[in-house]
Design an enzyme around this catalytic site. Sequence first.
Site, mmCIF file in Angstrom:
data_model
loop_
_atom_site.group_PDB
_atom_site.id
_atom_site.type_symbol
_atom_site.label_atom_id
_atom_site.label_comp_id
_atom_site.label_asym_id
_atom_site.label_seq_id
_atom_site.Cartn_x
_atom_site.Cartn_y
_atom_site.Cartn_z
ATOM 1 N N GLU A 73 0.739 -1.276 -0.292
ATOM 2 C CA GLU A 73 0.138 0.037 -0.174
ATOM 3 C C GLU A 73 1.043 1.362 0.027
ATOM 4 O O GLU A 73 0.359 2.419 0.167
ATOM 5 C CB GLU A 73 -0.860 -0.075 1.317
ATOM 6 C CG GLU A 73 -2.142 -1.290 1.165
ATOM 7 C CD GLU A 73 -3.073 -0.676 0.430
ATOM 8 O OE1 GLU A 73 -2.884 -0.140 -0.653
ATOM 9 O OE2 GLU A 73 -4.095 -1.563 0.510
ATOM 10 N N HIS A 91 -3.120 3.069 8.142
ATOM 11 C CA HIS A 91 -4.321 2.358 7.301
ATOM 12 C C HIS A 91 -4.461 1.106 7.997
ATOM 13 O O HIS A 91 -3.802 0.307 8.274
ATOM 14 C CB HIS A 91 -3.835 2.261 5.905
ATOM 15 C CG HIS A 91 -4.661 0.891 5.150
ATOM 16 N ND1 HIS A 91 -5.881 1.391 4.935
ATOM 17 C CD2 HIS A 91 -4.372 -0.224 4.327
ATOM 18 C CE1 HIS A 91 -6.413 0.086 4.268
ATOM 19 N NE2 HIS A 91 -5.399 -0.479 3.977
ATOM 20 N N HIS A 93 -7.718 -2.525 8.596
ATOM 21 C CA HIS A 93 -8.902 -2.968 8.160
ATOM 22 C C HIS A 93 -9.724 -3.155 9.204
ATOM 23 O O HIS A 93 -10.208 -4.424 9.502
ATOM 24 C CB HIS A 93 -8.427 -4.313 7.393
ATOM 25 C CG HIS A 93 -7.729 -4.248 6.116
ATOM 26 N ND1 HIS A 93 -7.148 -5.382 5.502
ATOM 27 C CD2 HIS A 93 -7.081 -3.323 5.609
ATOM 28 C CE1 HIS A 93 -6.489 -4.932 4.473
ATOM 29 N NE2 HIS A 93 -6.368 -3.646 4.511
ATOM 30 N N HIS A 153 -12.956 -2.496 1.908
ATOM 31 C CA HIS A 153 -11.426 -2.516 2.107
ATOM 32 C C HIS A 153 -10.953 -2.085 3.620
ATOM 33 O O HIS A 153 -10.724 -3.117 4.303
ATOM 34 C CB HIS A 153 -10.568 -1.608 1.063
ATOM 35 C CG HIS A 153 -9.365 -1.786 1.288
ATOM 36 N ND1 HIS A 153 -8.423 -1.597 -0.143
ATOM 37 C CD2 HIS A 153 -8.534 -2.150 2.379
ATOM 38 C CE1 HIS A 153 -7.234 -1.823 0.528
ATOM 39 N NE2 HIS A 153 -7.061 -2.238 1.501
#
Length: 214
Positions: A73, A91, A93, A153
């Site tokens: 990413e 980031h 999930h 996502h």
Amino acid sequence: MLVEQRRLLCAYGRRAADTGLVVGTAGNLSIRSGDLVAVTPGGVPLDRLEPAACPVVDVEGHLVEGGLQPSSETPMHLAIYTTTGAQAVVHTHSTFATVVATTMDELPPIHYNALLLGGTVRVADYATYGTPELAASVRAALKDRQAALLANHGGVTIGADIDKAFEATRLLEWLCEVYVRAKAVGEPRVLTDQQLAAVVERAFHPPVFPVREG
């Protein structure tokens, strides 16, 4: 290179794992320093990460130091740095953020703390992870915001440092959880622009309480 930044990536990576914001390798963090970015590597669980394992790349994505490859990413992180004043990106999930990102086009402001993220949280259009298309979609969703959701996502947050970016992630997950749980009871009330403006006004002009004498 970037010794302190790499140490912080490990510390906050473990915090993310300990608080359930990530499971295994499902998440990545980065910290910018000048034209260099320390980022978590791909394929390494964040709760087992060591500073030496964190690669350093330049803002164009070239590997400068490190024996492991940067997270897949990384292009998204670098795209964010080129268009925002962020110095850190988180980031994840996380469960509730992913639930909302899978079902909604945006997270509406059902609590005034959404203002800390810029207001309504946009959901970036779906694109395959690690691609320029995803990077562009997230960059657009983050305009004038501290957080965005990624369709089907997860979520991403930014900050002036890794602590602020991490706290934004915690807040995003909380707001998503409140929304999901509220939907189970009924239709959540969304705060109006006028109500949100009143919160901003109070924040800039807080009440002054008189001092009791004697």
